[in-house]
Design an enzyme around this catalytic site. Structure first.
Site, PDB file in Angstrom:
ATOM      1  N   TYR A 164      -2.736  12.819  -0.031  1.00 16.30           N
ATOM      2  CA  TYR A 164      -2.017  11.523   0.419  1.00 16.30           C
ATOM      3  C   TYR A 164      -0.426  12.139   0.055  1.00 16.30           C
ATOM      4  O   TYR A 164       0.290  11.626   1.119  1.00 16.30           O
ATOM      5  CB  TYR A 164      -2.656  10.287  -0.507  1.00 16.30           C
ATOM      6  CG  TYR A 164      -1.668   9.234  -0.069  1.00 16.30           C
ATOM      7  CD1 TYR A 164      -2.045   8.476   0.993  1.00 16.30           C
ATOM      8  CD2 TYR A 164      -0.714   8.710  -0.962  1.00 16.30           C
ATOM      9  CE1 TYR A 164      -1.448   7.269   1.290  1.00 16.30           C
ATOM     10  CE2 TYR A 164      -0.095   7.371  -0.677  1.00 16.30           C
ATOM     11  CZ  TYR A 164      -0.515   6.691   0.551  1.00 16.30           C
ATOM     12  OH  TYR A 164       0.329   5.632   0.918  1.00 16.30           O
ATOM     13  N   LYS A 168       2.242  12.117   3.096  1.00 19.25           N
ATOM     14  CA  LYS A 168       3.593  11.218   3.070  1.00 19.25           C
ATOM     15  C   LYS A 168       4.991  11.769   3.059  1.00 19.25           C
ATOM     16  O   LYS A 168       5.816  11.216   3.507  1.00 19.25           O
ATOM     17  CB  LYS A 168       3.257  10.154   1.942  1.00 19.25           C
ATOM     18  CG  LYS A 168       1.999   8.999   2.286  1.00 19.25           C
ATOM     19  CD  LYS A 168       2.470   8.326   3.519  1.00 19.25           C
ATOM     20  CE  LYS A 168       1.286   7.424   3.973  1.00 19.25           C
ATOM     21  NZ  LYS A 168       1.498   6.628   5.074  1.00 19.25           N
TER      22      LYS A 168
HETATM   23  N1  LIG Z   1      -1.263  -0.163  -0.297  1.00 21.14           N
HETATM   24  C1  LIG Z   1      -0.151   0.273  -0.856  1.00 21.14           C
HETATM   25  O1  LIG Z   1      -0.158   0.207  -2.089  1.00 21.14           O
HETATM   26  C2  LIG Z   1       0.737   1.146  -0.086  1.00 21.14           C
HETATM   27  C3  LIG Z   1       1.914   1.720  -0.913  1.00 21.14           C
HETATM   28  C4  LIG Z   1       2.804   2.563   0.025  1.00 21.14           C
HETATM   29  C5  LIG Z   1       2.286   2.937   1.121  1.00 21.14           C
HETATM   30  N2  LIG Z   1       1.427   2.248   1.918  1.00 21.14           N
HETATM   31  C6  LIG Z   1       1.460   2.675   3.231  1.00 21.14           C
HETATM   32  O2  LIG Z   1       1.024   1.625   4.037  1.00 21.14           O
HETATM   33  C7  LIG Z   1       0.332   1.597   5.311  1.00 21.14           C
HETATM   34  C8  LIG Z   1      -0.773   0.663   5.174  1.00 21.14           C
HETATM   35  O3  LIG Z   1      -1.435   0.392   3.896  1.00 21.14           O
HETATM   36  P1  LIG Z   1      -2.300  -0.537   3.629  1.00 21.14           P
HETATM   37  O4  LIG Z   1      -2.519  -0.506   2.280  1.00 21.14           O
HETATM   38  O5  LIG Z   1      -1.944  -1.785   4.476  1.00 21.14           O
HETATM   39  O6  LIG Z   1      -3.773   0.069   4.253  1.00 21.14           O
HETATM   40  P2  LIG Z   1      -5.236  -0.625   4.793  1.00 21.14           P
HETATM   41  O7  LIG Z   1      -6.433   0.323   4.478  1.00 21.14           O
HETATM   42  O8  LIG Z   1      -5.107  -1.972   4.250  1.00 21.14           O
HETATM   43  O9  LIG Z   1      -4.922  -0.596   6.426  1.00 21.14           O
HETATM   44  C9  LIG Z   1      -4.954   0.612   6.762  1.00 21.14           C
HETATM   45  C10 LIG Z   1      -5.335   0.337   8.409  1.00 21.14           C
HETATM   46  O10 LIG Z   1      -5.154   1.599   9.418  1.00 21.14           O
HETATM   47  C11 LIG Z   1      -6.488   1.468  10.123  1.00 21.14           C
HETATM   48  N3  LIG Z   1      -6.784   2.915  10.386  1.00 21.14           N
HETATM   49  C12 LIG Z   1      -7.131   3.590   9.814  1.00 21.14           C
HETATM   50  N4  LIG Z   1      -7.479   5.254  10.490  1.00 21.14           N
HETATM   51  C13 LIG Z   1      -6.984   4.468  11.826  1.00 21.14           C
HETATM   52  C14 LIG Z   1      -6.908   5.361  12.811  1.00 21.14           C
HETATM   53  N5  LIG Z   1      -7.539   6.624  13.007  1.00 21.14           N
HETATM   54  N6  LIG Z   1      -6.484   4.791  14.068  1.00 21.14           N
HETATM   55  C15 LIG Z   1      -6.046   3.398  13.906  1.00 21.14           C
HETATM   56  N7  LIG Z   1      -6.081   2.693  12.890  1.00 21.14           N
HETATM   57  C16 LIG Z   1      -6.377   3.371  11.695  1.00 21.14           C
HETATM   58  C17 LIG Z   1      -7.450   0.642   9.285  1.00 21.14           C
HETATM   59  O11 LIG Z   1      -8.467   0.350  10.301  1.00 21.14           O
HETATM   60  C18 LIG Z   1      -6.695  -0.208   8.552  1.00 21.14           C
HETATM   61  O12 LIG Z   1      -6.692  -1.640   9.303  1.00 21.14           O
HETATM   62  C19 LIG Z   1      -0.410   3.061   4.877  1.00 21.14           C
HETATM   63  O13 LIG Z   1       0.486   4.074   5.646  1.00 21.14           O
HETATM   64  C20 LIG Z   1      -0.047   3.359   3.480  1.00 21.14           C
HETATM   65  O14 LIG Z   1      -0.146   4.848   3.043  1.00 21.14           O
HETATM   66  C21 LIG Z   1       0.563   1.351   1.160  1.00 21.14           C
END
Ligand SMILES: NC(=O)c1ccc[n+]([C@@H]2O[C@H](COP(=O)([O-])OP(=O)(O)OC[C@H]3O[C@@H](n4cnc5c(N)ncnc54)[C@H](O)[C@@H]3O)[C@@H](O)[C@H]2O)c1
Length: 253
Positions: A164, A168
């Site tokens: 991951y 990133k």
């Molecule tokens: N949640 C956190 O703490 C956090 C922190 C920093 C960064 N982020 C980043 O924010 C973004 C969203 O995170 P989140 O926590 O909302 O994740 P999440 O798991 O809630 O949502 C991810 C979404 O991506 C979709 N997805 C997965 N694979 C896919 C594909 N091949 N094609 C299309 N859609 C696809 C899933 O169906 C899901 O709806 C990510 O890039 C994550 O790395 C999250």
């Protein structure tokens, strides 16, 4: 009264992963400001898989036909450790599975790359657009393994995986590459880096996390919207290749 600097009304957005925790907030925040927002998500009724270029092309075709060429692309779809992650996936670095590495890199890096290729190309032709690539403090800095102590009860192993973080970090330089590549074509490309988002995690984790971050708490998903609106709108018309860090001071310590 709307502020023209931040006015997004009537513009078109694509949010990948728009059904996820953060994605839903982005969709809501942009829609509330008058944007027409298309969700590219593998879990949607009309799924778009960001790892499949033809699927993105078909999704973009639908959006363009209905609403025109997007003004905003938010590359938010991402995988951390999939829910069905095998035990080895959160085990030692030395034995982290190759298939898991490929899956994380496919969605987080190749998916962003493909969406930029397909959606960004249309924007460049129009001579305008904003792309926001989502990264994480774990792409800037190493995960703090001590925070996951709560997962190690009963002799279980838990190591926050490297894949991951690697994925990133890649986002940061894809952003810089494309910012320069499309600068004169009027397409701005920036990274929005977030720290951990509150999601009703166990109290032990929230406490350990709060102690590690100057603001003393995790990010609320809705707090990511302001930075996105800034990067999407004319308020950031001279901002490209940047990394906007929304982390409560995590990276300042
Ligand atoms: N949640 C956190 O703490 C956090 C922190 C920093 C960064 N982020 C980043 O924010 C973004 C969203 O995170 P989140 O926590 O909302 O994740 P999440 O798991 O809630 O949502 C991810 C979404 O991506 C979709 N997805 C997965 N694979 C896919 C594909 N091949 N094609 C299309 N859609 C696809 C899933 O169906 C899901 O709806 C990510 O890039 C994550 O790395 C999250």
């Amino acid at each position: 009264m709307s502020d023209p600097l931040f006015d997004l009304a009537g513009r078109v957005a694509v949010v990948t992963g728009g059904l996820g925790q953060l994605g839903q907030e982005y969709v809501r925040g942009l829609s509330e400001r008058g944007m027409r927002v298309a969700v590219f998500d593998i879990a949607a009724d009309d799924p778009v898989d960001v790892t499949d270029r033809a699927s993105i092309e078909a999704g973009l075709e639908r959006v363009t036909r209905e609403w025109g060429v997007p003004h905003l692309l938010v590359n938010n779809a991402g995988l951390d450790s999939p829910p069905d992650a095998p035990a080895e996936e959160v085990g030692p670095f030395e034995t982290y599975p190759e298939a898991s590495f490929d899956q994380v890199m496919d969605v987080n890096v190749k998916g962003t790359f493909f969406c930029c290729q397909v959606v960004g190309a249309g924007m460049a032709k129009e001579g305008r657009g904003s792309i926001v690539n989502i990264s994480s403090v774990y792409g800037l800095l190493s995960p703090v393994q001590d925070l996951y102590e709560f997962r190690r009860g009963g002799g279980e192993q838990f190591v926050k995986p490297a894949a991951y973080s690697v994925s990133k970090s890649a986002i940061l330089n894809l952003t810089r590459y494309l910012a320069t590549y499309w600068a004169k074509a009027g397409v701005r490309v920036n990274t929005l880096t977030l720290s951990g988002v509150w999601n009703d995690q166990p109290a032990e984790f929230l406490e350990a996390y709060g102690a590690r971050v100057p603001m003393g708490r995790m990010l609320e998903a809705r707090e990511a919207v302001g930075a996105l609106v800034f990067l999407a709108s004319d308020a950031s018309s001279y901002v490209t290749g940047a990394n906007l860090v929304v982390d409560g001071g995590w990276s300042a310590w």
